[in-house]
Design a protein around this motif. Structure first.
Motif, PDB file in Angstrom:
ATOM      1  N   ILE A  25     -11.507   0.237  26.938  1.00 26.92           N
ATOM      2  CA  ILE A  25     -10.989   0.340  25.684  1.00 26.92           C
ATOM      3  C   ILE A  25     -10.658  -0.396  24.606  1.00 26.92           C
ATOM      4  CG2 ILE A  25      -9.688   1.596  26.351  1.00 26.92           C
ATOM      5  CD1 ILE A  25      -9.592   3.954  24.863  1.00 26.92           C
ATOM      6  N   ASP A  26      -9.319  -0.945  25.664  1.00 27.63           N
ATOM      7  CA  ASP A  26      -8.081  -1.886  25.079  1.00 27.63           C
ATOM      8  C   ASP A  26      -9.221  -2.882  24.242  1.00 27.63           C
ATOM      9  OD1 ASP A  26      -6.458  -0.482  25.683  1.00 27.63           O
ATOM     10  OD2 ASP A  26      -5.910  -1.833  27.840  1.00 27.63           O
ATOM     11  N   GLU A  27     -10.359  -3.266  25.130  1.00 30.24           N
ATOM     12  CA  GLU A  27     -11.039  -4.190  24.833  1.00 30.24           C
ATOM     13  C   GLU A  27     -11.122  -4.331  22.419  1.00 30.24           C
ATOM     14  OE1 GLU A  27     -12.537  -8.506  23.567  1.00 30.24           O
ATOM     15  OE2 GLU A  27     -12.145  -8.168  25.868  1.00 30.24           O
ATOM     16  N   ILE A  28     -12.108  -3.319  22.406  1.00 28.89           N
ATOM     17  CA  ILE A  28     -12.583  -2.765  21.525  1.00 28.89           C
ATOM     18  C   ILE A  28     -11.272  -2.307  20.761  1.00 28.89           C
ATOM     19  CG2 ILE A  28     -13.069  -1.104  19.503  1.00 28.89           C
ATOM     20  CD1 ILE A  28     -15.622  -2.745  21.555  1.00 28.89           C
ATOM     21  N   TRP A  29     -10.333  -1.799  21.335  1.00 32.82           N
ATOM     22  CA  TRP A  29      -9.138  -1.203  20.378  1.00 32.82           C
ATOM     23  C   TRP A  29      -7.984  -2.453  19.872  1.00 32.82           C
ATOM     24  CZ3 TRP A  29      -5.705   3.617  22.622  1.00 32.82           C
ATOM     25  CH2 TRP A  29      -5.011   4.281  21.408  1.00 32.82           C
ATOM     26  N   ASP A  30      -7.908  -3.237  20.229  1.00 34.75           N
ATOM     27  CA  ASP A  30      -7.301  -4.477  20.228  1.00 34.75           C
ATOM     28  C   ASP A  30      -7.646  -5.607  19.198  1.00 34.75           C
ATOM     29  OD1 ASP A  30      -5.528  -3.709  22.997  1.00 34.75           O
ATOM     30  OD2 ASP A  30      -5.998  -5.850  23.982  1.00 34.75           O
ATOM     31  N   CYS A  31      -8.964  -5.154  19.177  1.00 36.34           N
ATOM     32  CA  CYS A  31      -9.816  -5.577  17.867  1.00 36.34           C
ATOM     33  C   CYS A  31     -10.048  -4.902  16.235  1.00 36.34           C
ATOM     34  CB  CYS A  31     -11.245  -6.346  17.875  1.00 36.34           C
ATOM     35  SG  CYS A  31     -11.131  -7.251  19.567  1.00 36.34           S
ATOM     36  N   TYR A  32      -9.504  -4.068  16.998  1.00 37.57           N
ATOM     37  CA  TYR A  32      -9.684  -2.998  15.903  1.00 37.57           C
ATOM     38  C   TYR A  32      -7.974  -2.036  15.995  1.00 37.57           C
ATOM     39  CZ  TYR A  32     -14.266  -5.004  14.736  1.00 37.57           C
ATOM     40  OH  TYR A  32     -14.539  -5.770  14.412  1.00 37.57           O
ATOM     41  N   PRO A  33      -6.974  -1.908  16.016  1.00 38.15           N
ATOM     42  CA  PRO A  33      -5.649  -1.069  16.118  1.00 38.15           C
ATOM     43  C   PRO A  33      -5.407  -0.205  15.412  1.00 38.15           C
ATOM     44  CG  PRO A  33      -4.690  -3.213  15.790  1.00 38.15           C
ATOM     45  CD  PRO A  33      -6.453  -3.931  15.055  1.00 38.15           C
ATOM     46  N   LYS A  34      -5.604  -0.426  14.452  1.00 42.71           N
ATOM     47  CA  LYS A  34      -5.950   0.965  13.198  1.00 42.71           C
ATOM     48  C   LYS A  34      -6.799   1.882  13.389  1.00 42.71           C
ATOM     49  CE  LYS A  34      -4.711  -2.347   9.391  1.00 42.71           C
ATOM     50  NZ  LYS A  34      -5.139  -2.633   7.457  1.00 42.71           N
ATOM     51  N   MET A  35      -7.609   2.049  14.085  1.00 42.30           N
ATOM     52  CA  MET A  35      -8.535   2.988  14.979  1.00 42.30           C
ATOM     53  C   MET A  35      -7.884   4.043  15.738  1.00 42.30           C
ATOM     54  SD  MET A  35     -12.481   1.263  15.139  1.00 42.30           S
ATOM     55  CE  MET A  35     -12.739   2.581  16.058  1.00 42.30           C
ATOM     56  N   THR A  36      -8.297   5.418  15.461  1.00 44.51           N
ATOM     57  CA  THR A  36      -7.682   6.204  16.072  1.00 44.51           C
ATOM     58  C   THR A  36      -8.053   6.160  18.255  1.00 44.51           C
ATOM     59  OG1 THR A  36      -9.133   7.857  15.831  1.00 44.51           O
ATOM     60  CG2 THR A  36      -6.581   7.780  14.903  1.00 44.51           C
ATOM     61  N   GLN A  37      -7.478   6.679  18.716  1.00 47.09           N
ATOM     62  CA  GLN A  37      -7.907   6.501  20.403  1.00 47.09           C
ATOM     63  C   GLN A  37      -9.021   7.908  20.462  1.00 47.09           C
ATOM     64  OE1 GLN A  37      -6.676   9.189  23.540  1.00 47.09           O
ATOM     65  NE2 GLN A  37      -6.508   7.164  24.604  1.00 47.09           N
ATOM     66  N   THR A  38      -9.271   8.845  19.237  1.00 48.71           N
ATOM     67  CA  THR A  38     -10.603   9.390  19.733  1.00 48.71           C
ATOM     68  C   THR A  38     -11.609   8.727  18.970  1.00 48.71           C
ATOM     69  OG1 THR A  38      -9.591  11.580  19.627  1.00 48.71           O
ATOM     70  CG2 THR A  38     -11.297  11.520  18.441  1.00 48.71           C
ATOM     71  N   GLU A  39     -11.247   7.675  17.368  1.00 51.31           N
ATOM     72  CA  GLU A  39     -12.156   7.033  17.343  1.00 51.31           C
ATOM     73  C   GLU A  39     -12.777   5.705  18.070  1.00 51.31           C
ATOM     74  OE1 GLU A  39     -10.963   7.478  12.187  1.00 51.31           O
ATOM     75  OE2 GLU A  39     -10.405   6.063  14.152  1.00 51.31           O
ATOM     76  N   VAL A  40     -12.150   5.430  18.415  1.00 57.96           N
ATOM     77  CA  VAL A  40     -12.669   4.484  20.046  1.00 57.96           C
ATOM     78  C   VAL A  40     -13.674   5.071  20.612  1.00 57.96           C
ATOM     79  CG1 VAL A  40     -11.808   2.547  21.182  1.00 57.96           C
ATOM     80  CG2 VAL A  40     -10.714   2.515  19.232  1.00 57.96           C
ATOM     81  N   ARG A  41     -13.129   6.057  21.163  1.00 55.45           N
ATOM     82  CA  ARG A  41     -13.909   6.255  22.279  1.00 55.45           C
ATOM     83  C   ARG A  41     -14.957   7.215  21.619  1.00 55.45           C
ATOM     84  NH1 ARG A  41     -10.760   9.253  26.887  1.00 55.45           N
ATOM     85  NH2 ARG A  41     -12.495   9.102  27.713  1.00 55.45           N
ATOM     86  N   ASN A  42     -15.211   7.702  20.695  1.00 60.01           N
ATOM     87  CA  ASN A  42     -16.201   8.275  19.862  1.00 60.01           C
ATOM     88  C   ASN A  42     -17.320   7.054  19.245  1.00 60.01           C
ATOM     89  OD1 ASN A  42     -15.421  10.482  20.047  1.00 60.01           O
ATOM     90  ND2 ASN A  42     -15.223  11.176  17.845  1.00 60.01           N
ATOM     91  N   ALA A  43     -16.768   5.627  19.400  1.00 59.40           N
ATOM     92  CA  ALA A  43     -17.612   4.525  19.556  1.00 59.40           C
ATOM     93  C   ALA A  43     -18.425   4.052  20.534  1.00 59.40           C
ATOM     94  CB  ALA A  43     -16.725   3.840  18.438  1.00 59.40           C
ATOM     95  N   LEU A  44     -17.135   4.109  21.291  1.00 55.22           N
ATOM     96  CA  LEU A  44     -17.751   3.698  22.347  1.00 55.22           C
ATOM     97  C   LEU A  44     -18.563   4.631  23.225  1.00 55.22           C
ATOM     98  CD1 LEU A  44     -14.123   2.515  24.103  1.00 55.22           C
ATOM     99  CD2 LEU A  44     -16.165   1.566  23.800  1.00 55.22           C
ATOM    100  N   ALA A  45     -19.127   5.995  22.923  1.00 49.00           N
ATOM    101  CA  ALA A  45     -19.502   6.683  23.643  1.00 49.00           C
ATOM    102  C   ALA A  45     -21.262   6.667  23.333  1.00 49.00           C
ATOM    103  CB  ALA A  45     -18.979   7.933  23.133  1.00 49.00           C
TER     104      ALA A  45
END
Length: 632
Positions: free
Chosen positions: A410-430
């Protein structure tokens, strides 16, 4: 019984059941593709067959005539040994026999007392040596390495100086030469360039033994297999035919199973309605009819089988922030080298918006380095690079070096796209199959396929309009390859892809640039178009140079060259046949009672045999090299 029989195999690791009730038989000349999603147990099944691990239940019975060859068993341990000598270890028994025969020849020259028994031993050993391929083992080792892409100059290199891909080729060469009649191949095309894959295809297509091959290379499977084993939902299903046949049959089976299930559900619903109606009337006759109908429902429910759910796979699309200009990339006379070694030169590319361009060529020709040069990671020695207006680049690195092992998914993605919310990151990872606690896995413990999915997600979120992809299907299972293929086909941007995945190239490419030592050659269309129009490899050899004459002249020169080489081939074959006839006559002569008791005569015949064998070895090497050129 055939070569191998497996019955009711079950295997679990801890609480995870890999598969159960697996049964199959491998007959002579079975060419089997083993497919399934990553983690379904394909490699585990091969290791059960080799005896490296044992099943929890079930039996594996091999015929007495079965000799297994498994690529992972042939490990290169002596790093100081040359590539050629490492492959020759497969023929250790024959090479030892050759030494023993030389020692006997030396002893015979001293006229020992036991000369008769020595001569008889020599005749017996020589017969075993010839019958088991001793005359051709060295030439076969050399031609196999050359076929897998080794250069003459690399045959003598110590293994320590070879690349990972070359070491994999060594293991493959040893297995192919091992004399096995049942080969177990786990992703054999990994690390091979297209020329080497084509050579391996030719070998396996005409292989007289049997093999089981795990591969995500759909083009490769279509070329070489006549059966397909699929592991899905902990079960193994057998299909006749190659990969394309399997896909067609599976779709038909799934459709038939779904229709049967739907029709049975409808019939149960219809009868339940009748039962309800009959019970409402509350008469003796109607109650009996309701009970009878209920029995029909019970029988239908017992036979009701819900179709297995399709394995979960990724399903995504690449989008873009904005359109680029029409001219996306132009390079002029681009060249690059490292430490006095020229990687590529005279690279002239012209890529326009919306084009799907592939780079192909042998390993080591500089395809990856070209991508890194275009991205500014490397500086070119010469030439110019021009990107068009509004071009935004996204890069997929085949060695996955730009992932941070210490981070979580999750940090690998979130650090690249910090403007995304946690929900958006987790939905994308799913979407890329990282769900629940999987998102907190450390990148360092991910498999190659999982790391590839992280990179693809990062690339998708970039919304770049020009994607540069380096071997994007490496590490992906077939389902993920198909998802990627679909995403790339619907992509509105521009693609530049390095790949040896010919199935992907066929589906997507509208232009191909082929690397060689002098630069790049452009071909319009997909891989089949490239095959149709690429120049003969014979014409491009060092022994046959030309300066792009017209098509008619090329054809005439090609035909003349081939006629000349075919004549030379027939001449070699005639000489080899003549020598083998002489060898047969001399061996018969040597084993006759008169010569067996006459030391002088026996020595003369032995020397003649030795000399003829040396001539035959040399002729066979020349013949195999020429035959390989003509085949290509």
């Amino acid at each position: 019984m055939g070569l191998l029989n497996a019955s009711n195999l079950t295997k679990s690791f801890g609480t995870d059941e890999i598969f159960s009730g697996v049964s199959f038989e491998i007959q002579e000349n079975d060419h089997i593709g083993l497919v399934g999603v990553n983690g379904c147990g394909k490699t585990t099944l091969l290791k059960l067959l080799t005896g490296e691990i044992y099943p929890d239940n079930g039996n594996i019975i091999k015929s007495n005539k079965t000799k297994l060859g498994y690529m992972e068993q042939h490990v290169c341990r002596d790093l100081d040994k040359s590539a050629y000598n490492e492959v020759l270890t497969v023929f250790a028994d024959l090479l030892q026999l050759e030494k023993d025969l030389e020692e006997i020849n030396i002893k015979l020259q001293t006229k020992p007392k036991n000369i008769d028994s020595l001569i008889q031993k020599q005749v017996s050993m020589n017969e075993h040596y010839v019958n088991n391929g001793g005359l051709t083992c060295k030439s076969r080792a050399k031609s196999t390495l050359l076929g897998l892409g080794f250069k003459e100059s690399e045959l003598g290199m110590p293994i320590a100086y070879l690349s990972g891909g070359q070491k994999a080729k060594l293991q493959l060469a040893k297995m192919l030469l091992s004399g096995a009649n049942l080969l177990l191949l786990d992703e054999p095309t990994n690390h091979l360039d297209i020329d080497s894959i084509e050579w391996l295809e030719d070998f396996l297509r005409t292989y007289t033994g049997s093999f089981v091959v795990i591969s995500h290379d759909r083009y490769f499977l279509d070329k070489i297999t006549n059966q397909t084993f699929e592991i899905e939902n902990q079960k193994l299903t057998l299909f006749k035919g190659n990969y394309s046949d399997y896909i067609s049959q599976k779709a038909e089976n799934n459709l038939s199973a779904q229709r049967k299930y739907d029709n049975t559900i409808k019939e149960i619903s219809r009868i339940e309605h009748i039962v309800t109606q009959q019970k409402q009337w509350n008469r003796e006759k109607s109650i009996k009819k309701a009970e009878s109908k209920q029995k029909v429902i019970d029988r239908l429910e017992k036979t009701l089988e819900k179709p297995d759910a399709e394995p979960e796979t990724i399903n995504f699309n690449f989008d873009i922030n904005r359109r680029s200009g029409n001219d996306v990339l132009t390079t002029e006379n681009l060249s690059l080298g490292f430490e006095h070694k020229r990687l590529f030169q005279n690279v002239n590319l012209e890529i326009h918006r919306g084009e799907r361009v592939f780079l192909i060529g042998p390993n080591g020709c500089g395809k990856t380095s070209l991508l890194k040069t275009l991205l500014g990671i490397y500086s070119p020695d010469n030439g110019n690079i021009r990107f068009g207006a509004g071009v935004e680049t996204g890069y997929y690195d085949q060695i996955q070096a730009n992932l941070s092992p210490e981070k979580t998914v999750i940090d690998e993605i979130w650090d690249c796209y910090p403007k995304m919310t946690q929900t958006e990151v987790r939905n994308a990872l799913a979407v890329f199959l990282f769900k629940g606690d999987d998102v907190f896995k450390s990148v360092s413990v991910l498999s190659g396929g999982e790391r590839a999915r992280v990179l693809l997600l990062r690339l998708m979120l970039s919304r770049a309009n020009f994607l540069l992809l380096d071997e994007p299907t490496n590490h992906l299972d077939i389902g993920s390859c198909e998802a990627l293929e679909s995403a790339l086909r619907s992509y509105k941007g521009t693609l530049l892809i390095v790949s040896h995945d010919r199935y992907l190239i066929n589906k997507i490419a509208d232009k191909i640039y082929c690397f060689d030592e002098s630069g790049v050659e452009q071909y319009i269309g997909n891989y089949d178009n490239y095959i149709e129009h690429r120049p003969s490899k014979i014409l491009n050899s060092e022994n046959y140079n030309h300066k792009k004459p017209n098509d008619y002249k090329i054809q005439k020169e090609k035909q003349a060259y081939i006629r000349k080489k075919k004549a030379k081939l027939r001449h070699y074959e005639s000489e080899i046949e003549e020598i083998e006839t002489k060898l047969s006559e001399l061996e018969t002569e040597l084993s006759s009672p008169n010569n067996a008791s006459d030391y002088e005569a026996a020595m003369k015949i032995t020397k003649k045999i030795t000399k003829l064998k040396e001539e035959n070895d040399e002729l066979f090497i020349r013949w195999s090299e020429l035959a390989e050129k003509l085949d290509k």
